[in-house]
Design a protein around this motif. Structure first.
Motif, PDB file in Angstrom:
ATOM      1  N   SER A 297      43.064 -88.985 -45.745  1.00  0.00           N
ATOM      2  CA  SER A 297      43.780 -87.740 -46.021  1.00  0.00           C
ATOM      3  C   SER A 297      43.496 -87.208 -47.417  1.00  0.00           C
ATOM      4  O   SER A 297      43.818 -86.061 -47.728  1.00  0.00           O
ATOM      5  CB  SER A 297      45.291 -87.951 -45.846  1.00  0.00           C
ATOM      6  OG  SER A 297      45.739 -89.000 -46.684  1.00  0.00           O
ATOM      7  N   ASN A 298      42.918 -88.034 -48.293  1.00  0.00           N
ATOM      8  CA  ASN A 298      42.653 -87.615 -49.677  1.00  0.00           C
ATOM      9  C   ASN A 298      41.170 -87.336 -49.909  1.00  0.00           C
ATOM     10  O   ASN A 298      40.721 -87.330 -51.053  1.00  0.00           O
ATOM     11  CB  ASN A 298      43.140 -88.691 -50.658  1.00  0.00           C
ATOM     12  CG  ASN A 298      44.636 -88.856 -50.635  1.00  0.00           C
ATOM     13  OD1 ASN A 298      45.364 -87.904 -50.352  1.00  0.00           O
ATOM     14  ND2 ASN A 298      45.120 -90.048 -50.908  1.00  0.00           N
TER      15      ASN A 298
ATOM     16  N   ASP B 215      53.320 -94.207 -52.359  1.00  0.00           N
ATOM     17  CA  ASP B 215      52.119 -93.478 -51.930  1.00  0.00           C
ATOM     18  C   ASP B 215      52.417 -92.016 -51.636  1.00  0.00           C
ATOM     19  O   ASP B 215      51.575 -91.145 -51.854  1.00  0.00           O
ATOM     20  CB  ASP B 215      51.525 -94.132 -50.690  1.00  0.00           C
ATOM     21  CG  ASP B 215      50.887 -95.471 -51.001  1.00  0.00           C
ATOM     22  OD1 ASP B 215      50.872 -95.829 -52.193  1.00  0.00           O
ATOM     23  OD2 ASP B 215      50.417 -96.149 -50.078  1.00  0.00           O
TER      24      ASP B 215
ATOM     25  N   LEU C  70      44.108 -95.159 -52.876  1.00  0.00           N
ATOM     26  CA  LEU C  70      44.460 -93.801 -52.457  1.00  0.00           C
ATOM     27  C   LEU C  70      43.218 -92.914 -52.364  1.00  0.00           C
ATOM     28  O   LEU C  70      43.128 -92.050 -51.496  1.00  0.00           O
ATOM     29  CB  LEU C  70      45.464 -93.199 -53.435  1.00  0.00           C
ATOM     30  CG  LEU C  70      46.871 -93.795 -53.366  1.00  0.00           C
ATOM     31  CD1 LEU C  70      47.698 -93.332 -54.542  1.00  0.00           C
ATOM     32  CD2 LEU C  70      47.547 -93.396 -52.067  1.00  0.00           C
TER      33      LEU C  70
ATOM     34  N   GLU D 179      52.589 -88.715 -43.265  1.00  0.00           N
ATOM     35  CA  GLU D 179      51.920 -87.675 -44.028  1.00  0.00           C
ATOM     36  C   GLU D 179      52.925 -86.609 -44.453  1.00  0.00           C
ATOM     37  O   GLU D 179      53.905 -86.350 -43.744  1.00  0.00           O
ATOM     38  CB  GLU D 179      50.806 -87.040 -43.193  1.00  0.00           C
ATOM     39  CG  GLU D 179      49.649 -87.986 -42.918  1.00  0.00           C
ATOM     40  CD  GLU D 179      48.515 -87.306 -42.163  1.00  0.00           C
ATOM     41  OE1 GLU D 179      48.506 -86.062 -42.114  1.00  0.00           O
ATOM     42  OE2 GLU D 179      47.635 -88.011 -41.629  1.00  0.00           O
TER      43      GLU D 179
ATOM     44  N   ILE E 291      48.384 -85.817 -55.905  1.00  0.00           N
ATOM     45  CA  ILE E 291      46.976 -85.552 -55.586  1.00  0.00           C
ATOM     46  C   ILE E 291      46.828 -84.155 -55.003  1.00  0.00           C
ATOM     47  O   ILE E 291      45.908 -83.399 -55.336  1.00  0.00           O
ATOM     48  CB  ILE E 291      46.461 -86.606 -54.602  1.00  0.00           C
ATOM     49  CG1 ILE E 291      46.410 -87.979 -55.296  1.00  0.00           C
ATOM     50  CG2 ILE E 291      45.091 -86.240 -54.067  1.00  0.00           C
ATOM     51  CD1 ILE E 291      46.102 -89.129 -54.367  1.00  0.00           C
ATOM     52  N   LYS E 292      47.757 -83.791 -54.130  1.00  0.00           N
ATOM     53  CA  LYS E 292      47.711 -82.459 -53.518  1.00  0.00           C
ATOM     54  C   LYS E 292      47.840 -81.374 -54.581  1.00  0.00           C
ATOM     55  O   LYS E 292      47.095 -80.386 -54.582  1.00  0.00           O
ATOM     56  CB  LYS E 292      48.830 -82.347 -52.490  1.00  0.00           C
ATOM     57  CG  LYS E 292      49.001 -80.949 -51.920  1.00  0.00           C
ATOM     58  CD  LYS E 292      50.247 -80.894 -51.047  1.00  0.00           C
ATOM     59  CE  LYS E 292      50.575 -79.447 -50.671  1.00  0.00           C
ATOM     60  NZ  LYS E 292      51.831 -79.345 -49.908  1.00  0.00           N
TER      61      LYS E 292
ATOM     62  N   GLU F 248      41.729 -93.135 -49.007  1.00  0.00           N
ATOM     63  CA  GLU F 248      42.485 -92.701 -47.835  1.00  0.00           C
ATOM     64  C   GLU F 248      41.805 -91.482 -47.204  1.00  0.00           C
ATOM     65  O   GLU F 248      41.390 -90.569 -47.910  1.00  0.00           O
ATOM     66  CB  GLU F 248      43.918 -92.343 -48.220  1.00  0.00           C
ATOM     67  CG  GLU F 248      44.795 -93.530 -48.576  1.00  0.00           C
ATOM     68  CD  GLU F 248      45.162 -94.356 -47.353  1.00  0.00           C
ATOM     69  OE1 GLU F 248      45.109 -93.801 -46.228  1.00  0.00           O
ATOM     70  OE2 GLU F 248      45.472 -95.537 -47.517  1.00  0.00           O
TER      71      GLU F 248
ATOM     72  N   ASN G 262      50.453 -89.125 -53.315  1.00  0.00           N
ATOM     73  CA  ASN G 262      49.720 -88.162 -52.473  1.00  0.00           C
ATOM     74  C   ASN G 262      50.108 -86.731 -52.808  1.00  0.00           C
ATOM     75  O   ASN G 262      49.277 -85.818 -52.772  1.00  0.00           O
ATOM     76  CB  ASN G 262      49.995 -88.445 -50.995  1.00  0.00           C
ATOM     77  CG  ASN G 262      49.250 -89.674 -50.506  1.00  0.00           C
ATOM     78  OD1 ASN G 262      48.183 -89.987 -51.017  1.00  0.00           O
ATOM     79  ND2 ASN G 262      49.818 -90.381 -49.551  1.00  0.00           N
ATOM     80  N   TYR G 263      51.378 -86.537 -53.128  1.00  0.00           N
ATOM     81  CA  TYR G 263      51.836 -85.202 -53.516  1.00  0.00           C
ATOM     82  C   TYR G 263      51.183 -84.785 -54.834  1.00  0.00           C
ATOM     83  O   TYR G 263      50.744 -83.640 -54.990  1.00  0.00           O
ATOM     84  CB  TYR G 263      53.355 -85.206 -53.652  1.00  0.00           C
ATOM     85  CG  TYR G 263      53.927 -83.900 -54.163  1.00  0.00           C
ATOM     86  CD1 TYR G 263      53.894 -82.747 -53.387  1.00  0.00           C
ATOM     87  CD2 TYR G 263      54.505 -83.817 -55.423  1.00  0.00           C
ATOM     88  CE1 TYR G 263      54.421 -81.554 -53.842  1.00  0.00           C
ATOM     89  CE2 TYR G 263      55.042 -82.635 -55.889  1.00  0.00           C
ATOM     90  CZ  TYR G 263      54.996 -81.505 -55.101  1.00  0.00           C
ATOM     91  OH  TYR G 263      55.516 -80.324 -55.565  1.00  0.00           O
TER      92      TYR G 263
END
Length: 1663
Positions: A451-452, A407, A446, A1294, A414-415, A449, A411-412
């Protein structure tokens, strides 16, 4: 011949060839032998023609021999250079093409001559050696070259010899590679080739200086690379160490990278061919791989073949090394990948991609790779991003995304995918390509989430595309397929809830709603084969979702009816659940909604929607047990905030529409918490929280009843009397103390219910017997209030409740009415005068509050009287008769109040529609007479006890205004104020003051009913700017304060919009707003709302004006001392608002010269200007001061908190310091957490809890920092129903470093409390990984682990310490001061705790590893480091038992650190075993390579002091050599003082070793020589410091064993003879080293064993 030569330049080349006859050649040869007869040009031209003739095979053998001799002699005598030499070489090459032996033999035709052969000859032979026909000359040529290798001194000679060596090596290698049948072609056997290759290598190393950047070094690198394939593997392995060191030196001289890479590749390739690289290669892996990475960092020039090959060879070398040493190479690649150098990281990623296929994909490797990639992600260097994405793409192909930490990578990605930079467009494409490799369930998980959220739309589109693709492939992506792995992927219930919630605000980010609905549509089931959701759901969705999408297309954010849209979503959800018709599925969905309610963001509207969704969801269930269970669950959720209690009430009201009886039963069961001492959870709380919790529960229950009444449409009225009975029971059977606060909470909750009940006309048709009991209870409560003081609103609320019951049956009887009124009159009219009430208040703020409360209480009494008149209009006279006593009271204040009550009754009665003559009112005339006297100011006696002496209206403008205001209409009121405003500027002081007082009186009584507020405000401002009388101005400001308190939403925005900085008039207005409690609260609430709402929106590039104006207003309002009570009431919310505003301001980077506020500096001093940042800071300080937290401000001033809060980068650190000190050894609250009461801390907790997952980063950082710091306080950490550790762990995971630090800080604080440390021990392996992170994250990780260990209770504390000791030890000498200090100090605390549990031998051995790092770090010049080391070493000595050193470490200073080191070394040598000393010395060797000079110096000093104290004569020679080798590597240290120290230490070691000669007999010497011959070692008698290294032995090992066995017998005899004859005879040691002189070629010696890292001295010509 000479003519021909002279004219050769002008003649055709073909003609000249004909002219060169044999005779001419002879003449040329004769002339050439005489120096100077021919010019250089003539010779050059003739040689060119001669080359052609030879190549054409037009010369006889004899003549060729003569020419060869002549050319060689010419080269020897003339020392030709340049083109002439090259031409001679060409002629020799032409001759050699026919007769190679003829040319090659010229090398050794002068064996006795000490000069080197001509360079041209050497070059020619080298080139000829590459030909096939020269194989039979390899041995002789090589033999000769070995003899002359030592003679070469000049670069050109060396290059010429290199030509020969290159040809020989290539030719030999080629023939050996062809196999045994071609080996016979050569004049040398394979064994001899290996010997000569090894000898060549030795001579090149020992005789040639190869430590600079030149052509010779490059050619030697080429030759040596090929020699590796010819040298026996066991011998080559023994040279790895020296070769590595040499190559490292060459790299430092900037040799062309290609030659280095090629040599390394050939070395590892040659070793790999033997099947085993050897332990020396393994020990040098780090250095070799380091060199290869250096080569890879070189920029590739595609036009330069060497540059391209350099890159390729380095990668090939990595592949070979990976095959040989899989784990080690992967570790070193990972280590490089995690470096701080972006170039090295890029190289490591490229290498890892190249070798990845060679690496077995074990679980361990996957875990390590993930750890390294996460570190790279955390650093996030821009140059690394593209290579990292390529590597991640490859990981995705190997299913790495499915790993537990996958994840983080996703997430990276996605960022990165959200980057708006145009030059990163290709990266965005790569990111989307990678995201498509993620499984659909994972991607959807994801996307949901929190954070996303900002990436939700693109993720949704990708997921939708993948789902549609699955459709086309026949793989229908059923929604409930997610239930198969609920722990890994989002459950279908969570997914459905999330998508519905995102659809609530459909135009957020333009297409949140559409994206959510489309994804839901693509996941819908359409067949009955679905295991959970049936086909009718799919049919519903296929119809409903397109309709909702069409609605969104037809509307915009501005014209969409939000309420209707939310209703449609709720209806859609409800219909879906009806179609599902599965209570298990429904239960899971409800639990998801409950979970979201518990951990939702600060968006109040969304949380309210969730409560409604809960209600609509549960309403669809037909299972009563499920309904009861879920109702019980939601009633157990948090209800600290009004929004939460209202949400619960709304949810229950929605469910009651289908399950009314069940809901009422469940509320009754839940209400037992208020009355049942045995089962109530309230009593489990701390005593100071019990009453508040009781009040909150009560409020929740009554609010739920009120909402149900509104929704039930009359069905509840049959149950209402039972509810009223419960209401009475709740109070009478209350389980907590019934003090003033509890009564207020109870009445406040009951008021909520009765307000709603009084508005329901249907209720008037029912009979509620318990109404009378409640009225009686209210009467009792009024009676219990003190008659001489008013301190609470109990009277007021009790009367309001009775008023609410006015229309409910049964009505009150006459006696009950009389008792009620008598009690109310006594409780209100008998209160002391206003002046007395004001004086009895402790502070001015309390005085104003009491007066306001009295006014509200009196108003409630008047309303109650009106209510009773409405119930029984014919009994008005009874009310007046009861007032008669008070109208004739001896006290002015009682008569005045009675008059007002009488006037109110009469005025109300007169306005009644049924006011007729039949209403009994026999005493009306008398009442009129009394009121007439009052208005005329004439007072007379009417009997003994009826004296009325007060002149209320005389000279009292306020009372006049009050009397008129009560009966004026809104327009009349406004006209009165506007007219009075004209008199403010009257020249007569009394008139202007009266006008101002009239305005104040009207605004106080009827300020809310006024119109034209803007006109009034502008008029007052205009006149305030004129020169008014001081008393008039003061009263006018008071009038504005009253106006603002009643019309806050109009007045405050008008004042905020005035340009900054404000003038004195505007500042005076804001200042007066802080003098009246009601106004202060209303204004502050509005200002807080502005700060909260504006900062939660997207900001434009220019700084918003209104928030800055709000800060200025707060600075002026809070500067007074009258608003403390109001501030304390709003303190938590106000504090968070101004801190959030401060964060917003500092991010705007406003210029410092922008003055927005000026503060008066007092008489004789200038005003102080403030820019937006300093103004926001001032507002924070004033909030703390106004709330009476002066200690926090004092602490912040002393610890530079304001400087930190003024910097965006360090803002969160400032918040940490403001709440509690983060730098003390154990977190100590010196700020807000220490100074605030527990109740305030809990209010702050409830506020920040809703902001923990806010979309606004500023608010999220602020909230999380407060949240983590609040956990220091035990009452906060023990709050029920809070998943503290769960939240903290989420933040730590995170990628944001600030979130990691805050999460770790929270863990550290949480571990301070009983029981928490034990529960947190399971997190230790997880926390341990953060010890290699960024500096502040590492520091917080250290503190978290410290607190877990220091506050642990069980024996497993030792296990926890052992599990982190290896990771903690390197931090003692970390290059970052903060990490070093924190780790060292933490170690001291941990050791103190571990000592309590008596560590065993294994743990003590681990604790020993901390000694050397602490001793060396102790030599630092940083006082804090020295202090921490002293503390840690003190605890270390206590654990180990070195008590004699404890005192020394306790009292060390910065100036005596060398003495401490010396004393410690002395003690170690005298008490420790040699093996322990050796381990400590071995550990010390690692610090010799430290980048820190003081550590290198300390490490050298440590060796010097140990060797000084120990008897070096008793130490084994290999160990001494190892010590010397370690120090030798430091001779070229960049610091001169260290070089000097190293040289001194080496001299001292030699001195200690040679201090006394060892007597040895001749027989002993013979024995030693025999051992040397056999290649075996003599038995060791000296002590070993270091563990011996198992050595690699070559194929001759078996032969050595045979020799040893053969010698065993003779040696035993010799030993016996020796012992008998020369027991006491000293032996003179002789040098048995001899050099062979009879042969030009060095004798072959047995290969030395591989002994690294314990090295031996070697002979001059050996390696």
């Amino acid at each position: 011949m000479f003519r021909v030569m002279a004219d050769s330049s002008e003649t055709d080349k073909g003609d000249l060839e004909c002219d060169i006859s044999e005779r001419n050649i002879e003449n040329f040869m004769e002339a050439l032998q005489v120096a100077g007869q021919l010019s250089a040009d003539n010779v050059l031209q003739t040689l060119k023609l001669l080359e052609v003739k030879i190549l054409n095979n037009e010369m006889e053998t004899a003549q060729c021999q003569k020419v060869t001799d002549l050319i060689v002699n010419y080269l020897r005598t003339m020392k030709s250079e340049g083109e002439l030499e090259e031409m001679c070489t060409a002629v020799l090459m032409a001759l050699g093409s026919h007769f190679p032996g003829m040319v090659i033999a010229k090398l050794w035709d002068r064996l006795r001559v000490r000069n080197l052969p001509p360079r041209g000859l050497l070059v020619a032979v080298g080139k000829l050696s590459l030909c096939q026909d020269t194989a039979r000359y390899i041995d002789a040529t090589w033999e000769y070259i070995l003899r002359i290798l030592k003679m070469a001194q000049e670069e050109d000679d060396m290059l010429a010899i290199c030509h020969v060596l290159y040809g020989l090596v290539i030719s030999a290698q080629k023939h050996l590679d062809l196999g045994a049948e071609h080996e016979g072609v050569m004049d040398i056997r394979k064994e001899a080739v290996t010997i000569k290759a090894y000898q060549t290598l030795r001579v090149l190393f020992n005789r040639w200086s190869l430590k600079s950047k030149d052509k010779v070094t490059e050619q030697v690198l080429v030759i040596i690379g090929h020699l590796f394939y010819l040298i026996p593997p066991f011998k080559l392995k023994n040279q790895v160490n020296r070769l590595t060191r040499w190559l490292m030196i060459l790299i430092s001289t900037k040799v062309t990278p290609f030659y280095i890479s090629q040599c390394i590749f050939q070395l590892v390739d040659a070793l790999a061919l033997s099947g085993c690289g050897g332990i020396n290669l393994e020990s040098q892996l780090e250095n070799i791989i380091g060199m290869l990475f250096n080569q890879l960092t070189e920029k590739v020039n595609n036009s330069d073949s060497h540059s391209v090959l350099n890159h390729s060879l380095a990668l090939r070398a990595f592949c070979i090394l990976t095959k040989l040493y899989n784990d080690q190479v992967v570790f070193l690649i990972r280590k490089t990948m995690e470096s701080k150098d972006p170039a090295k990281t890029v190289s490591a990623l490229q290498v890892f991609m190249d070798v990845f296929q060679e690496v077995p994909q074990t679980e361990k490797l996957q875990s390590e790779v993930m750890h390294s990639i996460i570190n790279v992600i955390q650093e996030d260097f821009k140059p690394v991003r593209k290579p990292l994405l390529n590597f991640i793409e490859m990981l995705g192909q190997h299913n790495y995304f499915a790993l537990p930490q996958g994840d983080i990578i996703i997430n990276y990605i996605i960022k990165l995918s959200q980057s708006d930079s145009s030059n990163e467009e290709d990266m965005g494409i790569m990111c989307f390509k990678i995201l498509k490799m993620v499984s659909l369930p994972k991607l959807i998980t994801l996307a949901c989430e929190p954070s996303n959220t900002s990436a939700f739309v693109p993720l949704c589109k990708i997921a939708t595309e993948m789902a549609l693709k699955a459709w086309f492939l026949g793989q229908v992506p059923y929604l409930s397929g997610f239930h198969l792995r609920p722990t890994q992927f989002i459950s279908p219930q969570k997914l459905m809830t999330h998508l519905v919630m995102f659809s609530r605000k459909p135009y957020r980010e333009k297409e949140f709603g559409a994206s959510s609905l489309r994804l839901l549509y693509t996941l819908h089931p359409i067949t009955s084969l679905h295991p959970v959701i049936y086909s009718n759901v799919g049919q519903l969705w296929m119809k409903a979702i397109p309709q909702m999408l069409q609605i969104l297309d037809d509307h915009t954010e501005k014209n969409l009816n939000q309420k209707e849209w939310e209703g449609r979503l709720l209806q859609f959800s409800s219909q879906s659940l009806v179609a599902i018709d599965d209570d298990n599925w429904l239960e899971h969905l409800i639990r998801v909604v409950l979970e979201k309610i518990s951990y939702f963001s600060d968006d109040g509207e969304e949380k309210a929607f969730l409560y409604k969704l809960f209600g609509f969801t549960l309403r669809t269930s037909r299972k009563v047990s499920l309904v009861k269970m879920m109702l019980s669950s939601i009633l157990q959720t948090a209800h600290e905030e009004l929004q939460e209690r209202e949400g619960i009430a709304v949810a229950l009201s929605i469910v009651s529409m289908k399950h009314l009886t069940t809901v009422l039963d469940q509320l009754e069961v839940y209400s037992a918490i208020l009355t049942d001492k045995d089962s109530s959870s309230i009593l489990q709380l701390m005593k100071e929280h019990q009453q508040r919790e009781w009040g909150l529960v009560c409020n929740t229950i009554y609010l739920s009843y009120s909402k149900i009444i509104l929704e039930s449409k009359g069905a509840i009225f049959t149950h209402l009397d039972a509810i009223l009975a419960l209401v009475l029971q709740h109070y009478h059977n209350c389980i907590v103390e019934k003090d003033k606060n509890l009564k207020l909470d109870y009445l406040n909750a009951l008021t909520t219910l009765t307000n709603i009940l009084s508005s329901q006309r249907k209720a008037f048709q029912f009979n509620f017997p318990h109404k009378l009991d409640i009225v009686n209870l209210m009467v009792e409560l009024i009676k219990e209030e003190p008659p001489n003081f008013i301190s609470s609103s109990i009277r007021q609320m009790a009367m309001n409740i009775v008023t609410d019951f006015r229309n409910l049956r049964p009505l009150l009887e006459i006696e009950e009415r009389t008792e009620l009124l008598r009690t109310c009159f006594k409780g209100v009219l008998s209160l002391p005068p206003r002046d007395v009430l004001r004086k009895e208040a402790a502070r001015s703020k309390e005085a104003q509050a009491i007066l306001d409360l009295f006014k509200e209480t009196l108003e409630s009494l008047l309303r109650l009287m009106e209510t009773l008149i409405v119930e029984m209009p014919t009994r008005i006279q009874n009310c007046l008769e009861l007032l008669d006593t008070w109208l004739n009271s001896q006290k002015d204040n009682e008569r005045e109040r009675a008059m007002w009550c009488t006037a109110r009754i009469l005025g109300f009665t007169a306005k009644m529609n049924n006011f007729k003559a039949e209403i009994e009112f026999t005493r009306l005339g008398r009442l009129q007479k009394q009121m007439g006297r009052k208005t005329q100011g004439l007072w007379e006696e009417e009997g003994k006890h009826e004296v009325y002496s007060a002149n209320v209206f005389y000279n009292n403008t306020f009372e006049i205004a009050k009397a008129f205001a009560e009966y004026f209409t809104k327009i009349q009121l406004t006209t009165l104020v506007l007219t009075a405003m004209e008199g403010l500027t009257d020249s007569r002081a009394k008139v202007s003051l009266a006008a101002a007082q009239l305005m104040s009186g009207v605004m106080k009584e009827r300020g809310r009913d006024m119109i034209k507020i803007e006109e009034v405000v502008e008029g007052i401002l205009e006149r305030l700017n004129l020169q008014l009388e001081p008393s008039t101005k003061e009263e006018t400001l008071r009038a504005m304060c009253l106006l603002a308190g009643n019309n806050t939403h109009i007045v405050v925005p008008m004042l905020l919009n005035r340009p900054l900085p404000w003038d004195r008039t505007n500042l005076a207005l804001w200042n007066v707003f802080g003098t009246r409690r009601e106004t202060t609260i209303n204004v502050l609430q509005l200002l807080i709302g502005i700060l909260e709402n504006l900062h939660s929106k997207e900001e434009t590039r220019e700084m918003a004006f209104q928030p800055v104006a709000v800060a200025c207003a707060l600075c002026e309002m809070l500067s007074g001392s009258l608003c403390q009570e109001a501030i304390q009431e709003l303190y938590p919310r106000l504090l968070l608002a101004v801190l959030s505003h401060l964060y917003w301001v500092i991010e705007q980077n406003a210029p410092q010269k922008m003055v927005v506020y000026s503060k008066d500096g007092g008489p004789g001093s200038k005003s102080k200007p403030f820019d937006p940042t300093s103004c926001a800071l001032e507002a924070v300080k004033l909030v703390l001061l106004a709330a009476a937290y002066d200690g926090v401000v004092t602490y912040a001033n002393q610890h530079c908190c304001w400087d930190l809060l003024s910097c965006p980068k360090f803002y969160y650190i400032g918040i940490m310091d403001l709440t509690s000190n983060s730098w003390l050894p154990v977190s100590h609250p010196s700020g807000i957490v220490k100074n605030c009461e527990p109740a305030i801390l809990h209010r702050i907790l409830n506020l920040v809890r809703n902001l923990l997952y806010s979309f606004d980063d500023r608010r999220k950082i602020l909230a999380r920092t407060f949240y983590a710091q609040l956990l220091w306080h035990r009452s906060v950490a023990q709050t029920l129903g809070q998943d503290f550790s769960g939240n903290l762990i989420r933040w730590i995971k995170e990628p944001n470093l600030i979130m990691k630090e805050v999460g770790l800080r929270g863990i550290s604080n949480l571990a301070l409390h009983p029981g928490q440390s034990e529960s947190l021990k399971s997190l230790v392996p997880f926390l341990r990984d953060f010890l290699k992170s960024e500096v502040r994250v590492t520091v917080q990780a250290v503190k978290s682990l410290r607190n877990i260990i220091c506050h642990g209770q069980g024996e497993d504390t030792k296990v926890v310490f052992s599990s982190i000791s290896k990771q903690l030890c390197p931090l003692i000498n970390d290059e970052r001061d903060q990490v070093r200090i924190a780790a060292t100090a933490a170690l001291g605390h941990m050791l103190y705790r571990v000592d309590k549990f008596k560590p065993g031998s294994t743990l003590r051995k681990e604790i020993y590893t901390f000694l050397v790092p602490l001793l060396l770090s102790f030599q630092d010049n940083n006082a804090e480091v020295v202090k921490a080391c002293g503390g840690a070493l003190t605890e270390w000595t206590k654990v180990i038992g070195w008590s004699s050193l404890t005192q020394m470490f306790q009292h060390t200073t910065l100036s005596d650190h060398m003495q401490v080191l010396e004393e410690t070394c002395k003690y170690m040598v005298s008490t420790c075993k040699k093996q322990l000393l050796g381990e400590l010395l071995s550990q010390n060797f690692g610090f010799l390579k430290s980048p820190w000079p003081f550590l290198r110096t300390a490490a050298v000093n440590f060796i010097g002091l140990i060797t000084k104290k120990i008897n070096m004569n008793n130490i084994h020679e290999d160990d001494v050599q190892l010590l010397q080798n370690a120090l030798e590597s430091m001779r070229n240290d960049p610091v001169e003082s260290i070089q000097s120290l190293v040289n001194t230490t080496l001299k001292n070691i030699n001195k200690y070793v040679n201090a006394g000669p060892i007597p040895t007999s001749r027989m002993s010497r013979l024995s030693i020589n025999l051992f040397k011959v056999s290649g075996m070692k003599a038995s060791e008698r000296k002590k070993r410091l270091f563990k011996t290294v198992r050595r690699e032995r070559d194929d001759e090992d078996s032969q050595k064993n045979k020799v040893w066995n053969w010698l065993q017998g003779p040696l035993n005899s010799l030993r016996s003879w020796h012992n008998a004859r020369v027991k006491n005879t000293p032996l003179i040691v002789g040098d048995l080293h001899t050099t062979s002189t009879g042969s030009q070629v060095p004798n072959s010696k047995s290969p030395s064993e591989e002994t690294e890292p314990v090295q031996k001295k070697v002979a001059p010509e050996s390696l």
